[in-house]
Design a protein around this motif. Structure first.
Motif, mmCIF file in Angstrom:
data_model
loop_
_atom_site.group_PDB
_atom_site.id
_atom_site.type_symbol
_atom_site.label_atom_id
_atom_site.label_comp_id
_atom_site.label_asym_id
_atom_site.label_seq_id
_atom_site.Cartn_x
_atom_site.Cartn_y
_atom_site.Cartn_z
ATOM 1 N N ALA A 22 27.952 -43.580 -50.876
ATOM 2 C CA ALA A 22 27.653 -43.681 -49.412
ATOM 3 C C ALA A 22 27.676 -45.109 -49.264
ATOM 4 N N ARG A 23 27.135 -45.973 -50.026
ATOM 5 C CA ARG A 23 27.274 -47.312 -49.811
ATOM 6 C C ARG A 23 28.711 -47.902 -49.355
ATOM 7 N N LYS A 25 31.315 -46.055 -48.636
ATOM 8 C CA LYS A 25 31.889 -45.728 -47.451
ATOM 9 C C LYS A 25 31.232 -46.396 -46.164
#
Ligand SMILES: *Cc1c(COP(=O)(O)O)cnc(C)c1O
Length: 237
Positions: A22-23, A25
């Protein structure tokens, strides 16, 4: 076929992998924003070399579909069982490729990013005919002229690409580079982007854990991220 030695089995931390994903992206999205680009135009390739299948499973569970490996034998051991359960996943081979591994590479890979010499082009073309399966192909350029690195020299890249297309009938769709460590990567990324634009190559594979934002700002359509996603590798590979 000799077995690739199993990587040291450390149980991967699935929640850390999901959080890292997530980070990364989010960082790609910020870089796209700075460059006025659409984040959907940048694919993230999760480089899982040396990490166990369970780490790949954790990334798959978090929605990741593109994976990168640099050794054919490691990939051939790790991926077919995963792919049986996750048919949409895609395997990119990103390491220097020996001619005698071309057939195994064509059998297992969806993308081969290290096309860099006429003998290999010939072996891949032959393997595609025999296997009836054609991975996407990228030409690797050794933009820093480093002797230890794979890749065609800058000033031979156009002629090599033409030979791939005309002499070997290969449908090359992109270019890949790995800038020298410790140098500003941006000039290398810009050179590759200009080369790809001149040659009509839509796919630009550039940027790793340490420099993927710079690559995105220079036009990368694919970044290859390993350690920032899966953690440090046991030894440099
Ligand atoms: C290992 C590797 C990567 C990933 O490197 P990280 O710095 O761990 O992100 C990317 N591209 C190639 C060609 C590699 O061999």
């Amino acid at each position: 076929m000799t077995e690739f030695p199993a990587p040291a089995e450390h149980a991967p931390d699935a929640s850390a992998i999901a959080a890292n994903l997530a980070r990364i992206k989010a960082r790609i999205a910020v870089a796209c924003d700075r460059a006025g680009r659409d984040p959907a135009a940048v694919a993230l390739v999760a480089v899982s070399k040396t990490h166990p299948a369970a780490a790949v499973e954790a990334a798959l569970a978090a929605g990741q579909v593109n994976f990168g490996e640099n050794r054919v034998q490691e990939a051939a051991g790790k991926f077919p069982p995963l792919r049986a359960a996750h048919p949409a996943m895609r395997l990119h081979l990103i390491g220097g490729l020996q001619t005698n591994k071309a057939r195994d590479a064509v059998r297992v890979a969806d993308v081969i990013e290290s096309l860099d010499r006429p003998r290999l082009a010939e072996a891949i073309a032959d393997a595609i005919r025999r296997e009836g399966r054609a991975p996407a192909l990228l030409v690797q350029v050794n933009t820093g002229a480093e002797p230890q690195k794979s890749g065609v020299a800058r000033d031979e890249a156009s002629a090599f690409l033409r030979a791939c297309r005309e002499a070997h009938g290969l449908a090359v769709t992109g270019a890949m580079c790995i800038p020298p460590e410790g140098e500003d990567p941006a000039p290398h990324f810009r050179w590759l982007a200009a080369f790809a634009a001149d040659e009509g190559l839509p796919v630009l594979s550039m940027g790793m854990s340490g420099d993927f934002e710079a690559a995105v700002e220079c036009g990368a359509t694919e970044v290859r991220v390993g350690s920032a996603l899966f953690g440090a590798r046991p030894s440099p590979v």
